[in-house]
Design an enzyme around this catalytic site. Sequence first.
Site, PDB file in Angstrom:
ATOM      1  CE1 TYR A 576      -3.537  -2.560  -0.206  1.00 25.78           C
ATOM      2  CE2 TYR A 576      -2.715  -3.390   1.897  1.00 25.78           C
ATOM      3  CZ  TYR A 576      -3.526  -3.533   0.782  1.00 25.78           C
ATOM      4  OH  TYR A 576      -4.316  -4.645   0.639  1.00 25.78           O
ATOM      5  N   GLY A 721      -5.000 -15.054  12.260  1.00 24.36           N
ATOM      6  CA  GLY A 721      -5.991 -14.566  11.313  1.00 24.36           C
ATOM      7  C   GLY A 721      -7.044 -15.592  10.967  1.00 24.36           C
TER       8      GLY A 721
END
Length: 795
Positions: A576, A721
């Site tokens: 990002y 996760g």
Amino acid sequence: MRIAVIGGGPAGLYFSALMKQLDPAHEVTVWERNAPDDTFGFGVVFSDETLGGIEHADEVVYNRMSERFARWSDIDISYRGEVRTSGGQGFAAMSRKQLLQILQERCLELGVTVHFRQPAPDVGELAATYDLVLASDGINSAVRDRYADVFEPSLDHRHNKYIWLATDRVFEAFEFFVKHTPHGVMQVHGYPYGAAGSTFIVEMHESVWQRAGFQEFAAGDFAPGENDEQSIAVLREIFAEELDGHALLGNNSRWITFRTVRNKRWRNGNIVLMGDAAHTAHFSIGSGTKLAMEDALALAACLHENVSVAAGLEAYEAERRPVVESLQRAAQASLEWFESIGQYTDQHPDQFAFNLLTRSRRITYNNLRMRDDDFVEAIDGWYLSAQTDTANEVPRPPMFYPLKLKDVEIPNRILVSPMDMYSAVDGVPSDFHLVHLGSKALGGAGLVMTEMVCVSPEGRITPGCAGLYTAEQEKAWARIVDFVHADTRAKIGVQLGHSGRKGATKVMWEGIDDPLDTGGWEIFGPSAIPYGPDSRTPRALTRTEMDEITARFVESAQAAARAGFDVLELHCAHGYLLSSFLSPLANHRVDEFGGSLENRMRFPLRVFDAIRQVWPADRPLSVRISATDWAEGGNTLDDAVAIARAFAEHGVDLLHVSSGQVVKHEKPAYGRSYQTPFADRIRQEVGVPQGVAVIAVGAISSYDDVNSVLLAGRADLVAIGRAHLWDPQWTLHAAAEQGYRGDAAQWPTPFRAGNRRPPTGRTDGPPPRLQLIREAQQAVQGGRRWRPAPPVAVH
């Protein structure tokens, strides 16, 4: 079948014997360039699993080997003047020379033709005249080199130097001697191989080797079979205490750099690679002989079970390759641990011993407890004493100790990873987010993290991504934060980020990373370089636009503080915007924000500093980084250490260590806990010295692995996760399965009736006792220590 075997080492001989045993009509011919009594090295080690296969395949070979085995189950770790012993491992070793004699005799008995002192004929000629050609010609395989365009080998030359020696001191166990010298850390891998002596492998980092002056001795031109006597003499002095007056012996012993051999293919027509020619695994997790003999057994079985050589070779590679690759991953972790051993030498002896034993990630906390409960109890006791706020308490599983960061105390070491849900509308989190994050907090996790929350509309990855740039979004987040604080003991963190060149894409289930067909927005990056071949090209940001984005981060951080978040994490990973500034693959700028790593860090650090000015001083700040780009020319772990150190110097409290997703053409080395070594190194080099906590993430899904990571000192928190998507109560269930009941894993009051696993199917009670006298438990064959019987005097 007519079978040609190139190389008369253990693999080639064992395979030949097995094939003749399966069908005496096979014509098997072996060519070995050395004499029958030429062998280099000393002892070879076998696991119980491998020995079981040998016993099943050929009892004659097994029985002859058993007569010569040294057997033991202890591992001794000598470190800083103290010894820690762990039992229950199960080892068997023997002289390599005796093993070759046994296999040579067996081949002779079964009718295998073996040509010693004779190189094999041309491999192309053999392939044309034999049904099968087995290339077991070792790590320097000429056959592999001949057909390199087909096999596509890769040779990874490592950073440590080692020398294979022996001593006439007979060790009682597997010995790891970790020696602190004026030149640096040196280590010995030692084990008995019979009543006459022990293998004594000395290993050290190349830099230590150079400082000790060994490179001067190693520069000599040694004849075959000749030893580096000058190095051996120096090592006798360095390890005089460990040798305890005994000799240090050589056998073609000189310094070696380990090479990890991998091949894209193991077969070329009717030619097949085996053993070191096909693959190698570092000696710290077992011998290459063990691996090669397992190859031989599998290949013989597959050829016997299939109707053609081609089908047999195909079945062999399909069956054997996953086993080898799994072992090579463990070996890679082990060898990298020993290459980095210097960074652990400030650890307490208990933690260091546990760290060494679990270095390959195959042995874990629970696994050690099953093998040697007393050892793990002692480690648990040390870990308890290392916690500053647990006086007068009893040990608990490592994952259930609290961690205090600034004024925020996280009740346990489990963090719910930031996971994009793509379920927001106009950036506003919905009831879905309340249930998603609330359920994980109710499930016992110590810290739950939001997905990447974007700082502007054009900073979103997809139209479904959440934001924190409007009052409505702030109010929605505050509702979620209030629920977590009111109904659970968990803390909640927000991850702030900007998508950069990975923005304006479809939600994951419609096409991950695919650009939007309509309704997109302009995307930005440090340079006009697309993320992948099918991605849109971003516009390079101007200095003014960078200042505006910094202001958006500040405004979102202020909103996050008002919403009540306990932790703020700045997303500088996964390609990002801020991550792309850090990577030389995405950042080709020629101004002060591009070029050197120092320049590439400038903008992410500027954003971090701006956030730090407005974030409450009593709440921790975290940064997530990609520890490697997994691509040539990209950031490496060395770069990640420098990036982590820079953020630490700027006042970060937590470093969240992930990897990759920076470029589309990355080639990650996936596997269980595959990113933990990155967190480990950053913790040792940055976290511990500078008082910064470190988060490990990446394919960690069992509480056993979590406990292993924490107890070894590889991280301070562990992010889970996908396992939390499978089971929102993952942490509470982990506590129940480990028998832990305490403040670190409290069941919500309405849930307490479910804090025991419900019965499933038929549940018979415990069986009655039907033995008047209990049978004694079966001890490990040979006992915990190797103590050979004294020789019988002959008059």
